[in-house]
Scaffold this motif. Sequence first.
Motif, short mmCIF file in Angstrom:
data_model
loop_
_atom_site.label_atom_id
_atom_site.label_comp_id
_atom_site.label_asym_id
_atom_site.label_seq_id
_atom_site.Cartn_x
_atom_site.Cartn_y
_atom_site.Cartn_z
N ARG A 8 0.84 -1.19 0.00
CA ARG A 8 0.00 0.00 0.00
C ARG A 8 0.88 1.25 0.00
N GLU A 9 0.45 2.27 -0.71
CA GLU A 9 1.16 3.54 -0.73
C GLU A 9 0.22 4.63 -0.20
N LEU A 10 0.68 5.33 0.83
CA LEU A 10 -0.14 6.34 1.49
C LEU A 10 0.58 7.68 1.49
N LYS A 11 -0.17 8.74 1.29
CA LYS A 11 0.39 10.08 1.38
C LYS A 11 0.53 10.47 2.85
N ALA A 12 1.65 11.12 3.17
CA ALA A 12 1.91 11.48 4.56
C ALA A 12 2.08 12.99 4.68
N GLU A 13 1.73 13.50 5.86
CA GLU A 13 1.98 14.91 6.18
C GLU A 13 2.97 14.99 7.33
N ILE A 14 3.70 16.09 7.38
CA ILE A 14 4.66 16.30 8.45
C ILE A 14 3.96 16.96 9.63
N ILE A 15 3.94 16.27 10.76
CA ILE A 15 3.37 16.83 11.98
C ILE A 15 4.34 17.82 12.60
N GLY A 16 5.61 17.52 12.54
CA GLY A 16 6.64 18.40 13.07
C GLY A 16 8.00 17.83 12.74
N SER A 17 9.00 18.70 12.72
CA SER A 17 10.36 18.24 12.45
C SER A 17 11.34 19.06 13.29
N ASP A 18 12.52 18.50 13.51
CA ASP A 18 13.53 19.15 14.34
C ASP A 18 14.90 18.91 13.70
N LYS A 19 15.45 19.95 13.12
CA LYS A 19 16.72 19.83 12.41
C LYS A 19 17.85 19.48 13.36
N ARG A 20 17.85 20.04 14.59
CA ARG A 20 18.96 19.85 15.50
C ARG A 20 19.15 18.39 15.90
N SER A 21 18.08 17.65 16.02
CA SER A 21 18.18 16.23 16.36
C SER A 21 17.98 15.33 15.14
N ASP A 22 17.73 15.94 13.97
CA ASP A 22 17.49 15.20 12.73
C ASP A 22 16.29 14.27 12.87
N MET A 23 15.21 14.80 13.45
CA MET A 23 14.01 13.99 13.68
C MET A 23 12.81 14.61 12.98
N ALA A 24 11.90 13.73 12.53
CA ALA A 24 10.64 14.19 11.95
C ALA A 24 9.54 13.21 12.31
N LEU A 25 8.34 13.74 12.51
CA LEU A 25 7.16 12.92 12.82
C LEU A 25 6.15 13.10 11.69
N LEU A 26 5.75 11.97 11.08
CA LEU A 26 4.79 11.98 9.98
C LEU A 26 3.47 11.36 10.42
N LYS A 27 2.43 11.60 9.61
CA LYS A 27 1.11 10.99 9.89
C LYS A 27 0.48 10.58 8.58
N VAL A 28 -0.01 9.33 8.54
CA VAL A 28 -0.80 8.85 7.40
C VAL A 28 -2.20 8.52 7.89
N GLU A 29 -3.15 8.59 6.98
CA GLU A 29 -4.54 8.28 7.33
C GLU A 29 -4.77 6.77 7.16
N ALA A 30 -4.71 6.06 8.27
CA ALA A 30 -4.91 4.61 8.25
C ALA A 30 -5.19 4.14 9.68
#
Length: 484
Positions: free
Chosen positions: A138-160
Amino acid sequence: MKARIVNLLSIFLILGFFATPSQALLGGTNKLPDFTELVEENSAAVVNISTTQKISRDHGMPRGFEGMPEFPEGSPFGDFFERFFGERGEGPGPGPDEEFDSQSLGSGFIISSDGYIVTNYHVVKDAEEITVRLSDRRELKAEIIGSDKRSDMALLKVEATDLPVVTIGDSENLKVGEWAMAIGSPFGFDHSVSVGVISAINRSLPRENYVPFIQTDVAINPGNSGGPLFNLDGEVIGINSQILTRSGGFMGLSFAIPIDVAMGVVEQLKSDGKVSRGWLGILIQDVNRELAESFGMKKPMGAVVLQVVPDSPADKAGFREGDVVVEFAGKTIHRQSDLPLAVASYPVGKEAKVKIIREGKKRTLTVKTGELPPEEELAQASPEQPSSDGESTTLGMVLQDLTPEQRKKLDLDERGVLVKEVREGAAAEGDIRPGDVILMINHENITSREQFEKLAGDLPRGKLLPMLVQRGKQPLFMTIRLEE
């Protein structure tokens, strides 16, 4: 008698007295750990992440190759394209004003059944579209909930819903030598598995102040970024983030963000969309053996203050250049990298006791932490080449007063003398270089060439003395020893 010998031999064999050393280490077997069950249980929660960005033709991609994935810096594939098509897209002729879609690949893992996914910041940086591919294709489109360059972290969300999830482990008690396993998409090959051991913990990397990395020899390549690092219990203990490479591929040095650090960032991204960190407002440097001796310390430890930002929490608390921070809020500062981590994790706006060593004496300061501002660098430039007027030779250095224009560029009000030339003597042995600006020696601020000359005549001989210099944009503590 023979019966007794046979019985004893049987007992020895049962107890494993004749087991080889390797068998003893592996619990009496000659098998390495079996990772098949771990892979079967966790692969479904690992995802492939592809992104699309708009890239200008001036970025360097030749016409006809616009859809190719971006290659990492230093990659042999990138070198190939640069060699045959030119550094900035010379060759089959794209114009500088055109744009095209560029794709990049990475990995991630699902932390909640309703679609929250963790990955690296650099995987989704500048993405206009993010596609998450699951193990069931399955391929789902994701949105970025938030990201942090200093720690190189990102949180995504898909509708599922009802998605498979990983088990979050604990990285605080990791030990060097433990087995580790990575699942990811190196070069786009989904759900590739590689295994190795933890090589080191709390590893600091250049320009990375807020992550105590886990170093492993698990094979990590471009596309593995953002994927999980598991222990033998099937728990995520880190997020694969970086490799040290000269070829663009795996060379035995891989680095992962500890899961304890990562989940602290994730919680803030989920609730606030951003990360708040404590801040003091000081620039620091590690204390080596020579500096420790010059500061009157028995052994090298702590972080020495190079610069105090005006009106910062540290400035208001009375920090000075040359202070050595050895403890913050009860946490011992063994090396420079320990301090940013301790401060960043401390609550913003709360007072903390800071133990320092100032001119060989222990002191305690109280500082109220501020919030770490967005990344910004002080606009400082190297000093201009001076004229030959007003020079003097002191301690093997040709010195010159700074001009008003040089002070303005360096953001220096009253301090500093310029090192124009270094000859044989104490300065050369202390690695002082032409272009350095001497700000302080032996805890005394330097305001002019004349003042430095007078001070130099009274400096103690035969012992290491701390000298604060500004080299380009970077202040540094050096040491210098005057002959007796």
